[in-house]
Design a protein around this motif. Structure first.
Motif, PDB file in Angstrom:
ATOM      1  N   GLU B 204       0.850  -1.185   0.000  1.00  0.00           N
ATOM      2  CA  GLU B 204       0.000   0.000   0.000  1.00  0.00           C
ATOM      3  C   GLU B 204       0.886   1.235   0.000  1.00  0.00           C
ATOM      4  O   GLU B 204       1.968   1.216   0.582  1.00  0.00           O
ATOM      5  CB  GLU B 204      -0.885  -0.001   1.253  1.00  0.00           C
ATOM      6  N   ILE B 207      -1.537   2.173  -5.764  1.00  0.00           N
ATOM      7  CA  ILE B 207      -1.486   2.934  -7.013  1.00  0.00           C
ATOM      8  C   ILE B 207      -0.094   3.495  -7.263  1.00  0.00           C
ATOM      9  O   ILE B 207       0.410   3.481  -8.395  1.00  0.00           O
ATOM     10  CB  ILE B 207      -2.571   4.039  -6.998  1.00  0.00           C
ATOM     11  N   LEU B 210       2.208   0.660  -8.283  1.00  0.00           N
ATOM     12  CA  LEU B 210       2.009   0.270  -9.681  1.00  0.00           C
ATOM     13  C   LEU B 210       2.600   1.303 -10.636  1.00  0.00           C
ATOM     14  O   LEU B 210       3.184   0.938 -11.664  1.00  0.00           O
ATOM     15  CB  LEU B 210       0.515   0.084  -9.967  1.00  0.00           C
ATOM     16  N   THR B 211       2.477   2.586 -10.284  1.00  0.00           N
ATOM     17  CA  THR B 211       3.078   3.603 -11.144  1.00  0.00           C
ATOM     18  C   THR B 211       4.591   3.402 -11.208  1.00  0.00           C
ATOM     19  O   THR B 211       5.193   3.436 -12.289  1.00  0.00           O
ATOM     20  CB  THR B 211       2.789   5.014 -10.583  1.00  0.00           C
ATOM     21  N   TRP B 274      -1.586  -7.938 -11.095  1.00  0.00           N
ATOM     22  CA  TRP B 274      -1.433  -6.960 -12.163  1.00  0.00           C
ATOM     23  C   TRP B 274      -0.032  -7.005 -12.786  1.00  0.00           C
ATOM     24  O   TRP B 274       0.127  -6.975 -13.993  1.00  0.00           O
ATOM     25  CB  TRP B 274      -1.703  -5.582 -11.563  1.00  0.00           C
TER      26      TRP B 274
END
Lengths: 508, 494
Positions: B204, B207, B210-211, B274
């Motif tokens: 966490e 986002i 992942l970027t 992902w």
């Protein structure tokens, strides 16, 4: 004599390499000598072969990549022995009859390399070794078709290569998966075929793996609907290319069925009898009809060879001793007969530079020896009793009859339709008056052609009258295999089929 | 403020020694040039090989799984084996400068100095899990490589160098952004610490993670020529000399793979679907797209460029699978690929001609090789062996690599991936066969031997000979090679 199989595999390749040094003028003599030695070696294997032993003999085992279960592992049993002898025999005879002017040296070296791969495929007992030779056989054939073929040779050669290569890659994935399943079951990874034979797989896996292997084999056979590369390959290939292709390379596919598909996936094989028989019957009937309609003599033989391969597949999937042994016998007889027929077409092509039926007619008057030999081969191809073609075809159909009389009847059309298209071709070529001026002064067969064809004709009649020397060892090994399949069977249907065999075998 | 005390022993400077030797070698060559000008290129070539040999010797003496130099150097198994491959590859490629024709770039000592600096850069890249040092290594290597391409002194080479530089700069930017984000997230630039902190926190905020990963994938994608970051590859290969193009298809990519392996190893096993999915997709697209584009190329060198993209995709799949078997498969594959590609590009290099006799756009159109077997049978057969190996026809070397990686895929449950790999091999065989068809089945356009063998010299022929032998007889040493690689990869925990 412990290493006779290794010698048998690598002798032609080694000789091929030395062949680069041999003088251009004498290369054919060199090639024939090498092939003769190789043929004699294979006969020695037959002589030393213990007929009463159905297992693998002359086994050699050398670790190659032991961590990954890949070993150089070779051996022969009754099933592979005669196909092995067939390939050395056909190469030998083919080299004698070879009549190529352009770049003869490269041709002979390629043929010797091809012989190595053929022998390798039939004696390999490790799946990866099998795959190596299986794939490698494409390369010399690509060159033979692509360089010495007729007009559209490059297209035909690439089509041949891509088709088979694609199928075998899928088979390779199947092999890898099978090795992994073996690892899950036993804790060691192995690509050895006898090891795989002992492995009992859940039906689900058998089914998918069977399909993966089937694709690889079926394209090679070639089964309908994957057969479209074959007429091109035959149509464009030089005579020797067609001879080897029809006589030996196609047999790799059906041999693969017997060596891999049946014993490793007995339940899936039994479950898929009907769809495969369906494809095989389409192959038999449809290509026979196509053969009837051909204008070109070579295409007649090409399609007839697909049709006969259909009967071989039917026999293999009969799942009983007559069917499987018969199909193996038919592989050998078809190898000899179709090889001979392609050589015969090659002979007339050398004289007239055409293969069109309408150009011929009345050849029996000018070339009586040629007509006689063609006649014998034709009879054998149709399956006349007392020729080699009869035994295998009869046994295969008898085998499938036990599964279903309808399959046997439809498969039997192969004989009827075969007679129709072959006799039509024979009539158009040999009978009637000579209509074409150019045919008036054709020379009959010369000694080279006569030697090669007469030796084939001799085998055709000898084994037609007395098939036992070959059938016995085949039977022994097939019995072993059926035993194994019976023990491995897990589905109800498969158990029934195999126990039926058992009852019959014991009754005998 | 207390003075910082660092004992020399804790620095463990020997971990730096291999790279320092390469750098010292570069400097030595420059100094020699200062003392005496216009020395023959063979001197520089041999000096480079000697320094690389020393480099290799220093490397092999290192203990595996040690850290050094403020813990930024990490000498684990994969660092050692990838450095060995890099150095051996460099030693095999540098003699390609000894052509019988004169080429401008090889008369400059700077060429060889830069070459050695580049090798040092790649060595730094693979021997560290510190993002900053990886970045420094990457840039050292890249900035040396750009001028090496431009030295070839043709319009196309300048174009290639500038294209590569621009793309490389963008990639460097991406790498810096990605590292910055990871640093911001975790307060560390060491990959193992980043992994620890991220795992602790359950990845966490997802986002931002992942970027950061997206930036990293893009940055490495440029270096590894993954689709869609591959656009520079064919042009750069075409502009560079064949020798350098062959080098670029092997060594920088290996360095990239090792970084990718370190970077993605924990992400793949982290359970973030992902990352795995995007890598899967990238692998499949890279393999397939490059293969399809290669089908329609008219120039052998461009075909080989696309083929090497496709091979990179194939090998990237091994990283995506992420097991010990697949990671060992990666190194095995790349060693085999090194020798095959070395041979193939050397053959192009031999047949290099200063004027474009065959085609006004391409140096190596397929027509050039028409009927080569009739003029030079041995050359044609060697080239055919390389093509068959690239296509994965057994028993030539790359077949074993493919087999092993496909086996790794099957063993980890990626049956679909294995099937896609198989189908891709089937597609790729067409364009390799095309060259064989031209060489063996067509008639020659010109029958003058000299046109083909213009550039040949003893050392070039030796290199081709080594490659052929390695490619044909690989079956016999796959086994020891593989057990060594597996052992060393397992030791480093991949």
């Amino acid at each position: 004599m412990d290493h006779i199989l290794t010698l048998l595999i690598f002798f032609p390749a080694l000789a091929g390499m030395l062949g680069f040094i041999v003088d251009k003028e004498n290369i054919q003599a060199y090639g024939i000598t090498v092939a003769a030695i190789e043929f004699i070696l294979s006969l020695v294997v037959w002589m030393l072969f213990d007929v009463n032993n159905g297992g693998f003999q002359f086994v050699e085992f050398i670790p190659l990549i032991p961590n990954y279960g890949i070993n150089y592992y070779v051996g022969v049993d009754g099933i592979s022995l005669f196909i092995l002898i067939l390939s050395t025999f056909i190469t030998f005879v083919g080299l004698i009859s070879l009549n190529v002017k352009k770049n003869l040296k490269n041709m002979i070296i390629s043929l010797l390399f091809l012989e190595m791969t053929m022998v390798g495929v039939f004696v390999a007992l490790d799946a990866i070794v099998f795959y190596v030779f299986w794939e490698l056989s494409l390369v010399p054939m690509l060159y033979i078709i692509g360089y010495w073929g007729s007009e559209k040779r490059i297209y035909a050669a690439i089509k041949f290569f891509l088709y088979t290569f694609f199928g075998s890659l899928i088979m390779l994935v199947g092999m890898l998966f099978l090795a992994y399943l073996y690892y899950l079951a036993t804790g060691t990874i192995s690509f050895s075929i006898p090891d795989w034979h002992r492995l009992i797989l859940p039906y689900e896996y058998q089914f998918w793996l069977f399909l993966a292997f089937f694709l690889g084999m079926a394209i090679k056979v070639p089964m309908f609907p994957f057969h479209t590369w074959l007429p091109y390959a035959h149509g464009q290939a030089p005579t020797i290319g067609s001879v080897i292709l029809a006589a030996v390379l196609l047999k790799m596919g059906t041999y693969g069925f017997v060596r891999f598909s049946l014993p490793i996936f007995p339940d899936a094989s039994v479950a898929l009898i009907s769809p495969i028989a369906f494809l095989a019957i389409i192959m038999v009937i449809y290509t026979a009809m196509v053969a009837y309609a051909q204008e070109d003599l070579k295409q007649v033989i090409a399609y007839s060879s697909i049709s006969h391969m259909g009967v071989i597949v039917l026999g293999t999937f009969a799942m009983n001793i007559e069917g499987i042994a018969g199909s193996i016998f038919l592989m050998i007889s078809h190898g000899i007969v179709s090889g001979a027929l392609f050589m015969l077409v090659g002979n007339i092509y050398d004289r007239r530079h055409t293969k069109l039926l309408k150009e011929f007619g009345g050849l029996a008057q000018v070339m009586p020896k040629y007509a006689l030999l063609f006649g014998i081969m034709l009879m054998a191809s149709v399956g006349l009793p007392l020729t080699i073609g009869f035994v295998g075809e009869f046994l295969s159909l008898m085998g499938i009859y036990k599964i279903s009389s309808a399959y046997a009847f439809l498969g039997g059309l192969s004989i009827v339709l075969g007679a129709a298209y072959m006799l039509r071709a024979y009539k158009l070529t040999f009978f009637g008056p000579i209509t074409n001026e150019k045919n008036k002064n054709l020379p009959d067969l010369n000694w080279k052609e006569l030697t090669s064809l007469a030796s084939l004709a001799l085998v055709v009649i000898w084994l037609g009258v007395n098939p036992n020397p070959i059938l016995k060892p085949i039977n022994k090994s097939v019995e072993n295999m059926l035993d194994l399949m019976e023990k491995k069977a897990i589905t109800q249907k498969a158990k029934e089929v195999f126990s039926h065999n058992r009852v019959e075998m014991e009754a005998r | 403020m207390e003075p910082i005390k660092v004992s020399l022993e804790s620095l463990n400077l020997t971990t730096l020694l291999p790279m320092l030797i390469a750098v010292a070698g570069g400097l030595t060559i420059l100094i020699i040039d200062l003392i005496k000008e216009n020395l023959h290129k063979s001197l520089y070539v041999m000096l480079s090989i000697l320094f690389l040999l020393l480099d290799l010797g220093a490397l092999i003496g290192l203990d595996i799984n040690t850290r050094g130099f403020f813990d930024v150097m990490l000498i684990d198994g994969i660092a050692v084996i990838s450095q060995i491959i890099i150095i051996v590859a460099s030693m095999l490629f540098i003699p390609l400068a000894l052509t019988s024709k004169r080429f401008h770039e090889f008369s400059l000592p700077e060429f060889f100095a830069l070459f050695l600096f580049m090798v040092a850069g790649f060595q730094f890249m693979v021997a560290s899990d510190n993002l900053i040092l990886i970045f420094v290594g990457l840039e050292t290597a890249s900035l040396s490589l750009y001028p090496l391409i431009a030295f070839h002194n043709r319009d196309k080479s300048f174009e290639a160098a500038i294209k590569y530089f621009t793309m490389g700069a963008v990639a460097a930017g991406f790498f810096a952004f990605g590292s910055a984000l990871l640093y911001g997230l975790t307060g560390s630039v060491e990959i193992y610490k980043i992994a620890e902190v991220l795992t602790e926190r359950g990845f966490e905020p997802i986002i931002v993670v992942l970027t950061a990963v997206a930036f990293m994938i893009a940055a490495l994608g440029f270096k590894l020529s993954m689709v869609p970051f591959h656009t520079w590859t064919p042009d750069v290969y075409e502009g560079a000399s064949s020798a350098l193009a062959g080098y670029m298809s092997v060594v920088p990519k290996l360095a990239g793979f090792v970084v990718a392996m370190r970077m993605f190893e924990f992400l793949i096993h982290s359970g973030i679907v992902w990352v795995r999915d995007i890598l899967y997709l990238a692998v499949v697209i890279t393999m397939t797209f490059a293969n399809i584009v290669a089908l329609v190329q008219h120039d052998v060198k461009r075909m080989l460029a696309y083929s090497s993209i496709s091979h990179a995709g194939f090998v990237m799949a091994a990283i995506m699978i992420g097991t010990t078997q697949s990671n060992s498969g990666l190194f095995l594959y790349w060693i085999l690929f090194l020798f095959t590609n070395l041979g193939a590009f050397t053959m192009l290099w031999i047949s290099r001609h200063k004027s474009n006799l065959w085609h006004d756009r391409f140096d190596h159109p397929y027509e050039k090789f028409s009927g080569l077997v009739q003029i030079m049978p041995i050359a044609a057969t060697s080239m055919a062996v390389f093509m068959l190996s690239l296509a994965g026809i057994p028993p030539f070397s790359l077949f074993w690599g493919k087999l092993y990686i496909m086996g790794a895929a099957v063993n980890s449950g990626y049956i679909m991936l294995a099937l896609i790999m198989a189908i891709n091999s089937a597609i790729s065989v067409y364009y390799y066969l095309k060259l064989i068809v031209y060489m063996f089945m067509k008639d020659p356009i010109s029958d003058k031997q000299t046109i083909y063998f213009k550039n040949s010299s003893l050392s070039l022929r030796t290199i081709v000979g080594i490659s052929v032998v390695f490619t044909i007889f690989s079956s016999f040493f796959i086994s020891p090679l593989l057990s060594y690689i597996t052992e060393i990869v397992r030791l480093s925990g991949f």
